[in-house]
Design a protein around this motif. Structure first.
Motif, mmCIF file in Angstrom:
data_model
loop_
_atom_site.group_PDB
_atom_site.id
_atom_site.type_symbol
_atom_site.label_atom_id
_atom_site.label_comp_id
_atom_site.label_asym_id
_atom_site.label_seq_id
_atom_site.Cartn_x
_atom_site.Cartn_y
_atom_site.Cartn_z
ATOM 1 N N GLN A 278 0.812 -1.216 0.000
ATOM 2 C CA GLN A 278 0.000 0.000 0.000
ATOM 3 C C GLN A 278 0.849 1.272 0.000
ATOM 4 N N PHE A 279 2.182 1.127 -0.071
ATOM 5 C CA PHE A 279 3.053 2.295 -0.214
ATOM 6 C C PHE A 279 2.694 3.149 -1.427
ATOM 7 N N PRO A 280 2.303 2.551 -2.567
ATOM 8 C CA PRO A 280 1.962 3.390 -3.723
ATOM 9 C C PRO A 280 0.843 4.396 -3.456
ATOM 10 N N GLY A 281 0.001 4.137 -2.462
ATOM 11 C CA GLY A 281 -1.011 5.135 -2.117
ATOM 12 C C GLY A 281 -0.358 6.424 -1.657
ATOM 13 N N MET A 282 0.693 6.303 -0.840
ATOM 14 C CA MET A 282 1.431 7.491 -0.407
ATOM 15 C C MET A 282 2.215 8.086 -1.568
ATOM 16 N N GLY A 283 2.714 7.222 -2.458
ATOM 17 C CA GLY A 283 3.524 7.711 -3.571
ATOM 18 C C GLY A 283 2.744 8.458 -4.620
ATOM 19 N N LEU A 284 1.494 8.046 -4.866
ATOM 20 C CA LEU A 284 0.767 8.582 -6.017
ATOM 21 C C LEU A 284 0.508 10.081 -5.906
ATOM 22 N N GLY A 285 -0.108 10.520 -4.810
ATOM 23 C CA GLY A 285 -0.389 11.947 -4.667
ATOM 24 C C GLY A 285 0.882 12.772 -4.626
ATOM 25 N N PHE A 286 1.906 12.236 -3.974
ATOM 26 C CA PHE A 286 3.197 12.910 -3.860
ATOM 27 C C PHE A 286 3.820 13.129 -5.236
ATOM 28 N N ILE A 287 3.877 12.078 -6.047
ATOM 29 C CA ILE A 287 4.468 12.193 -7.383
ATOM 30 C C ILE A 287 3.596 13.061 -8.284
ATOM 31 N N LYS A 288 2.277 12.948 -8.157
ATOM 32 C CA LYS A 288 1.378 13.779 -8.963
ATOM 33 C C LYS A 288 1.592 15.261 -8.660
ATOM 34 N N ARG A 289 1.778 15.607 -7.387
ATOM 35 C CA ARG A 289 2.032 17.012 -7.030
ATOM 36 C C ARG A 289 3.357 17.476 -7.644
ATOM 37 N N LEU A 290 4.397 16.654 -7.554
ATOM 38 C CA LEU A 290 5.680 17.001 -8.169
ATOM 39 C C LEU A 290 5.533 17.174 -9.675
ATOM 40 N N MET A 291 4.753 16.290 -10.292
ATOM 41 C CA MET A 291 4.517 16.358 -11.738
ATOM 42 C C MET A 291 3.763 17.630 -12.099
#
Length: 499
Positions: free
Chosen positions: A251-264
Motif C-alpha cells: 500500500q506504499f503506492p497510495g502514499m507515492g501517487l499523490g506525492f508524485i502527482k504534485r511534483l509532476m
C-alpha cells in the motif's frame, strides 16, 4: 461521530476531503512555513481529522467504511498531494495498526478502539524496531511473560512514527521461558496509552532530518496488558508479521501517487511558464526527458495502486507475497526520491529552500527508501526468491523464467532482448540487488499493462524509461565489478605528493 461517512459514496467523500486539505494547507494555514516546525499544530490536526479519514480502514460493523483498499489508497494519495508527512501518518495508522487490528484483534478490543478512532480521532502505531536489531526483527529482545489475566511486557523500541503521540500501539515481543530464554516466534499486543499500566513513555526524542510533523524517539516499555489485547494469529506470529508488513508495503503506492502527482503538476506548470532564452523551459529536450521521468513514475505508481487495490485486502494472506510486496515498496520509494530530485533541479535555486515543496520533498521522501526494509535488502530478496524458483525449475534463462511468471508473463516481451542472458552460477549480493532492480521494473510494468484503457501515451513513455533503466542495470550486472573498500587507504593516496 462528528460526521457519518459510511453511506457517502467514496468519490464524493474523497473529492470533499481533497478540497478540505487544499483549503487547510494552502489558505487557512501556510503549510510551507508550518512544515519547518516540529509536529502539526493541534488545531490544524483537529481540522484535518474532522473528516474522519481513518474511517476507510475501519470495518462497517464498527461504523467505518469497510477497509476497502481502493479507499485506503485514495485517502493516502489525497494526503500526500499536500503533505508526505500527513500521508505517512495516515499510512502508519491504516497499514500498521487499523488493518492488523481489524484482521487479528478480538472483537471486544476492536469495538472499543475503533469507537475511539471514529469519535475521538485517536491514532495508533506499531513498535517493532530496536536499537541493535533494526531489520533483524527475529532477534528483538523485548519480551513478555504471562501473568494472571494478562501479559507483562518489557523492552525498548525506537524510530516508531508517532512516538509519544499515538493513543494506541501494536507492540511486538518474544515470550520468555522459565529460564529466561526467548522463544523464536513473535507476538503482538495492543496497548492503550491512556491507561497507566499500559503507558509507553518516549524517553528521548530524535531530531529527525525530515518528516517534521511526525515525532520519533526512544520508547521504554514496562507495561501489563489484559489477555484479550493479544492479537490472534492464524498460525504463527511470524506469519502474522509478514502478512502485515507485506500488506503495508503493497500500500506504499497510495502514499507515492499523490506525492508524485504534485511534483509532476508543479514541475509541468513551472517549466511551461519559466522562460529561458525567449522560450519556455519545457521546450528544452533535456527538460522534456526529466519531465517524462516523473510521468513514468506516476504511471508505474498508478499501476501499482491498481494491483494493490485487488491484492492487498485483509481477506488476503500475504505472508508469502514477498516478491510483489518488496517490488512495490522498493521501486516506488526509489521513484519518489528520483522525482523529488528532478523537481528540485527543474525549480532551480528556489527549489533548494526548505519551505519550497520540491526542497521538502527531497528530504521527506528519502527515509522511505530506508524504513520497512532498506531498498537494497528488498531488491536482494526479490532476486533471491526468483533465483530460488529458477533453480527449483532447473531454468537458467532469466527471460524464459519470467515469461512463465504470473506477474511478468505479459511485460517480459517488451524487455526480452535486454534480459536474454543465463544465470547458471552463484550470484553475489551486489549483483542480486541489481537483478532485483531489473525484475521489479518488469513486474511493475505488467501492473501498468493490466490497466485496460489507461492513457496509451503514458504507457509508451513508461515503457521507454523502463527499457532504459533495465539496459543500464544489465550493463552494471555484466560489468563484473568486484571492487571492495580499502580500509587502510592512507599509503600513497595524497595527490599533492605527486604534483
Amino acid at each position: 461521530m462528528s460526521q457519518t461517512i459510511g453511506h457517502v459514496d467514496f468519490k464524493t467523500y474523497i473529492d470533499d476531503f481533497a478540497k478540505h486539505l487544499r483549503e487547510l494547507f494552502r489558505n487557512e494555514y501556510d503549510f510551507n512555513k508550518i512544515s519547518l516546525n516540529r509536529d502539526l499544530p493541534a488545531d490544524f490536526k483537529a481540522k484535518i481529522m474532522a473528516k474522519n479519514p481513518l474511517a476507510v480502514a475501519i470495518p462497517e460493523l464498527h461504523g467505518g467504511r469497510g477497509v476497502n483498499v481502493k479507499e485506503c489508497l485514495g485517502v493516502l494519495s489525497a494526503a500526500s498531494y499536500e503533505s508526505l508527512s500527513l500521508s505517512l501518518m495516515f499510512g502508519i495508522n491504516i497499514a500498521l495498526f487499523l488493518e492488523p487490528l481489524a484482521k487479528y484483534g478480538q472483537y471486544s478490543v476492536q469495538e472499543r478502539i475503533f469507537k475511539k478512532f471514529l469519535e475521538d480521532k485517536a491514532m495508533g502505531g506499531l513498535m517493532i524496531t530496536e536499537k541493535l536489531y533494526g531489520s533483524d526483527a527475529l532477534n528483538m529482545k523485548t519480551s513478555y511473560q504471562e501473568t494472571e489475566g494478562g501479559y507483562k511486557i518489557n523492552g525498548e523500541k525506537h524510530w516508531q512514527g508517532l512516538s509519544g503521540a499515538a493513543d494506541f500501539w501494536l507492540v511486538t515481543a518474544r515470550k520468555a521461558n522459565a529460564n529466561g530464554d526467548l522463544v523464536r516466534d513473535i507476538d503482538f499486543f495492543v496497548t492503550d496509552d491512556n491507561i497507566s499500566d499500559q503507558h509507553i513513555p518516549m524517553v528521548e526524542r530524535y531530531n529527525n532530518f525530515g518528516l517534521f510533523a511526525i515525532p520519533y524517539g526512544i520508547n521504554q516499555i514496562d507495561i501489563t496488558v489484559p489477555e484479550d489485547q493479544k492479537l490472534q494469529p492464524e498460525s504463527t506470529g511470524l506469519k502474522l508479521m509478514l502478512d502485515m508488513l507485506h500488506r503495508s508495503r503493497l500500500q506504499f503506492p497510495g502514499m507515492g501517487l499523490g506525492f508524485i502527482k504534485r511534483l509532476m503538476d508543479e514541475s509541468l506548470e513551472h517549466c511551461q511558464n519559466r522562460i529561458v532564452g525567449g522560450a519556455p523551459l519545457a521546450n528544452l529536450d533535456a527538460v522534456k526527458y526529466q519531465l517524462s521521468r516523473i510521468q513514468a513514475a506516476y504511471t508505474i505508481c498508478s499501476g501499482m495502486c491498481h494491483y494493490s487495490s485487488s491484492n492487498s485486502g485483509i481477506d488476503k494472506d500475504l505472508a508469502s507475497s514477498a516478491v510483489e510486496a518488496n517490488t512495490l515498496k522498493a521501486l516506488i520509494t526509489d521513484l519518489m526520491q528520483e522525482s523529488a530530485q528532478i523537481a528540485l533541479q527543474l525549480a532551480g535555486a528556489n527549489g533548494y529552500r526548505l519551505d519550497h515543496f520540491a526542497g521538502r520533498a527531497v528530504i521527506d521522501s528519502r527515509p522511505f527508501q530506508i524504513f520497512e526494509g532498506s531498498n537494497e535488502m528488498l531488491y536482494g530478496q526479490i532476486a533471491d526468491a526468483i533465483l530460488k524458483q529458477m533453480r527449483k525449475s532447473k531454468e537458467t534463462s532469466l527471460v524464459n523464467f519470467l515469461a512463465n511468471h504470473p506477474n511478468a508473463s505479459e511485460s517480459i516481451h517488451y524487455f526480452a532482448n535486454q534480459l536474454n542472458f543465463t544465470i547458471d552460477s552463484a550470484v553475489s549480493q551486489r549483483d542480486a540487488v541489481t537483478l532485483g532492480r531489473m525484475i521489479a521494473r518488469v513486474i511493475s510494468f505488467q501492473f501498468v499493462l493490466n490497466m485496460n484503457g489507461y492513457n496509451s501515451q503514458l504507457v509508451e513513455l513508461t515503457r521507454q524509461h523502463m527499457a532504459s533503466d533495465i539496459a543500464m542495470f544489465v550493463g552494471q550486472y555484466m560489468s563484473a565489478n568486484t571492487s571492495n573498500p580499502i580500509f587502510e587507504y592512507q599509503d600513497n593516496s595524497d595527490w599533492s605528493n605527486f604534483a
